[in-house]
Design a protein around this motif. Sequence first.
Motif, mmCIF file in Angstrom:
data_model
loop_
_atom_site.group_PDB
_atom_site.id
_atom_site.type_symbol
_atom_site.label_atom_id
_atom_site.label_comp_id
_atom_site.label_asym_id
_atom_site.label_seq_id
_atom_site.Cartn_x
_atom_site.Cartn_y
_atom_site.Cartn_z
ATOM 1 N N LYS A 79 0.892 -1.405 -0.043
ATOM 2 C CA LYS A 79 -0.057 0.158 -0.087
ATOM 3 C C LYS A 79 0.988 1.257 -0.049
ATOM 4 C CE LYS A 79 -2.736 1.000 3.497
ATOM 5 N NZ LYS A 79 -3.694 0.898 4.637
ATOM 6 N N ALA A 136 5.550 -6.917 13.205
ATOM 7 C CA ALA A 136 5.600 -6.689 14.650
ATOM 8 C C ALA A 136 6.010 -8.159 15.162
ATOM 9 C CB ALA A 136 4.227 -6.408 15.200
ATOM 10 N N THR A 255 -1.642 9.399 0.607
ATOM 11 C CA THR A 255 -1.892 7.585 0.843
ATOM 12 C C THR A 255 -3.289 7.789 1.698
ATOM 13 O OG1 THR A 255 -0.478 7.935 2.902
ATOM 14 C CG2 THR A 255 0.621 6.995 0.858
HETATM 15 N N1 LIG Z 1 1.916 9.331 4.262
HETATM 16 C C1 LIG Z 1 2.454 10.180 4.855
HETATM 17 O O1 LIG Z 1 2.047 11.369 4.704
HETATM 18 C C2 LIG Z 1 3.841 9.984 5.387
HETATM 19 C C3 LIG Z 1 4.196 8.560 5.902
HETATM 20 N N2 LIG Z 1 5.427 8.614 6.371
HETATM 21 C C4 LIG Z 1 6.051 7.244 6.406
HETATM 22 O O2 LIG Z 1 6.309 6.572 5.143
HETATM 23 C C5 LIG Z 1 5.866 5.138 5.253
HETATM 24 C C6 LIG Z 1 4.830 4.527 4.459
HETATM 25 O O3 LIG Z 1 3.286 5.424 4.708
HETATM 26 P P1 LIG Z 1 2.308 5.342 3.903
HETATM 27 O O4 LIG Z 1 2.542 4.588 2.550
HETATM 28 O O5 LIG Z 1 1.693 6.570 3.904
HETATM 29 O O6 LIG Z 1 1.330 4.349 4.879
HETATM 30 P P2 LIG Z 1 0.249 3.353 4.616
HETATM 31 O O7 LIG Z 1 -0.567 3.181 5.600
HETATM 32 O O8 LIG Z 1 -0.481 3.657 3.126
HETATM 33 O O9 LIG Z 1 1.122 1.816 4.077
HETATM 34 C C7 LIG Z 1 1.741 1.219 5.309
HETATM 35 C C8 LIG Z 1 2.027 0.001 5.085
HETATM 36 O O10 LIG Z 1 2.485 -0.518 6.156
HETATM 37 C C9 LIG Z 1 1.970 -1.915 6.252
HETATM 38 N N3 LIG Z 1 1.892 -2.387 7.479
HETATM 39 C C10 LIG Z 1 1.599 -1.576 8.659
HETATM 40 N N4 LIG Z 1 1.747 -2.342 9.785
HETATM 41 C C11 LIG Z 1 2.260 -3.608 9.489
HETATM 42 C C12 LIG Z 1 2.627 -4.596 10.194
HETATM 43 N N5 LIG Z 1 2.511 -4.797 11.517
HETATM 44 N N6 LIG Z 1 3.160 -5.777 9.598
HETATM 45 C C13 LIG Z 1 3.416 -5.547 8.179
HETATM 46 N N7 LIG Z 1 3.026 -4.265 7.477
HETATM 47 C C14 LIG Z 1 2.415 -3.474 8.063
HETATM 48 C C15 LIG Z 1 0.676 -1.864 5.886
HETATM 49 O O11 LIG Z 1 0.040 -2.951 5.535
HETATM 50 C C16 LIG Z 1 0.715 -0.940 4.582
HETATM 51 O O12 LIG Z 1 1.144 -1.879 3.501
HETATM 52 C C17 LIG Z 1 5.517 4.923 6.734
HETATM 53 O O13 LIG Z 1 6.779 4.614 7.356
HETATM 54 C C18 LIG Z 1 5.010 6.123 7.216
HETATM 55 O O14 LIG Z 1 5.414 6.428 8.517
HETATM 56 C C19 LIG Z 1 5.830 9.264 7.124
HETATM 57 C C20 LIG Z 1 5.227 10.662 6.937
HETATM 58 C C21 LIG Z 1 4.333 11.204 6.168
#
Ligand SMILES: NC(=O)C1=CN([C@@H]2O[C@H](COP(=O)(O)OP(=O)(O)OC[C@H]3O[C@@H](n4cnc5c(N)ncnc54)[C@H](O)[C@@H]3O)[C@@H](O)[C@H]2O)C=CC1
Length: 338
Positions: A79, A136, A255
């Motif tokens: 995702k 985790a 996202t």
């Molecule tokens: N979207 C944003 O505005 C921002 C994102 N980030 C960072 O960028 C990275 C990606 O974020 P996004 O793509 O927005 O998030 P998202 O929520 O769209 O995707 C996160 C992904 O992590 C996976 N995930 C969550 N918990 C999990 C677990 N226990 N085991 C396996 N997979 C797990 C989900 O299934 C998903 O595929 C993250 O590290 C986030 O903290 C940082 C700042 C801003």
Amino acid sequence: MTRFKVRGIVKFFQSDNRNGEDSKTPESSPDDQTNNKSVLKKVIEDLSRPSKPENSSFFGCRRYMDLAGKVAVITGGTKGIGLAVAKDLIQNGTSRVIISGRDIQEGGKALKILTDMCSDKDDGYQKAIYVPTDVASEGGLKELFDYTATNMGGLDILVNSAAILNESSMWRRMVDINVKALILSTQLGIDLMQTCKRPGGVIVNLSAIYAIKPLPQLPIFSGTKAAVRSATLGFSKMKYPNLRIVTACMGPTNTSMLLNLSPNDIGEWTKDEQEDLLDILKAKQNVDYAGRCITLMMQFADNGSTYLIFNNSLHRTKNKDDTMFRKKMIQKFTKFED
Ligand SMILES: NC(=O)C1=CN([C@@H]2O[C@H](COP(=O)(O)OP(=O)(O)OC[C@H]3O[C@@H](n4cnc5c(N)ncnc54)[C@H](O)[C@@H]3O)[C@@H](O)[C@H]2O)C=CC1
Ligand SMILES: CCC(=O)/C=C/C=C\C[C@@H](O)/C=C/C=C/C=C\[C@@H](O)CCCC(=O)O
């Protein structure tokens, strides 16, 4: 359209950061808005220098990693930004892209997107692979790296994107996923990259702009991302041969979490805090742009470097060693004199 060119690679991006967010913004005076914007501008200026997308090199870096023949693992690759990186890697010729994530339905959908992208240029093997993993779980993470070692014979690229945002009573889980799991994944990645047949590689750990400027609304999330930034820099100091370990500090990116956010979610904070947050969120950027920048970091970035991907532009932080207490750093503090 934004034109983005690096060493002969030219990509076009549709910038969508102006899509209707103004309609969500509560009323504030022009003076307040100017003030908030200038604070944010100063943070960016202080910590980075602007990208030069039309430059023929990537911030003057001489390195270039060819993606052909490379094996990549992306945690949280089903995702958001992780999936955008996976798409970009496939588009740019990476041989094997393993996406991992907890949700099997989500994993299936992501795999279909990636498989559809490569079907016409398939070389007779499956380029995109989904491995269900809960990061985790220590055992789960180990299985992901064992799978990669056994089936791919090694690892060249690791992107740690999996994370959650939850400041409620679930915050302990956020620390487990955002910090503990990322550290373990980095260690396992280093081990595999060191011991495989073609030692070396690159690890990109996803932090956030809030690691640099914590949001009062997200103190624990900001703290987890500061830990990611600092631990990543620490790992890079170990100077493993042929291995680069780098940090991407993400600004707000389109996202699912952000797309679903409304001003009502912003809660009981002061007007200034709310406006500061909304100003940051207004700068939300295209997820595919974020994916493209992360690939470029993999190909070009120096070990230990930190990049900021914010408001559809890429910045490199000025100091590689910005968490070290050097003489210059100490001078920034006021000394206690009794
Ligand atoms: N979207 C944003 O505005 C921002 C994102 N980030 C960072 O960028 C990275 C990606 O974020 P996004 O793509 O927005 O998030 P998202 O929520 O769209 O995707 C996160 C992904 O992590 C996976 N995930 C969550 N918990 C999990 C677990 N226990 N085991 C396996 N997979 C797990 C989900 O299934 C998903 O595929 C993250 O590290 C986030 O903290 C940082 C700042 C801003
Ligand atoms: C992987 C999930 C992740 O880290 C996503 C991050 C996305 C955006 C972070 C940032 O750009 C914006 C955050 C704004 C939050 C505003 C309001 C809060 O009330 C949300 C609280 C959410 C929660 O407690 O779960």
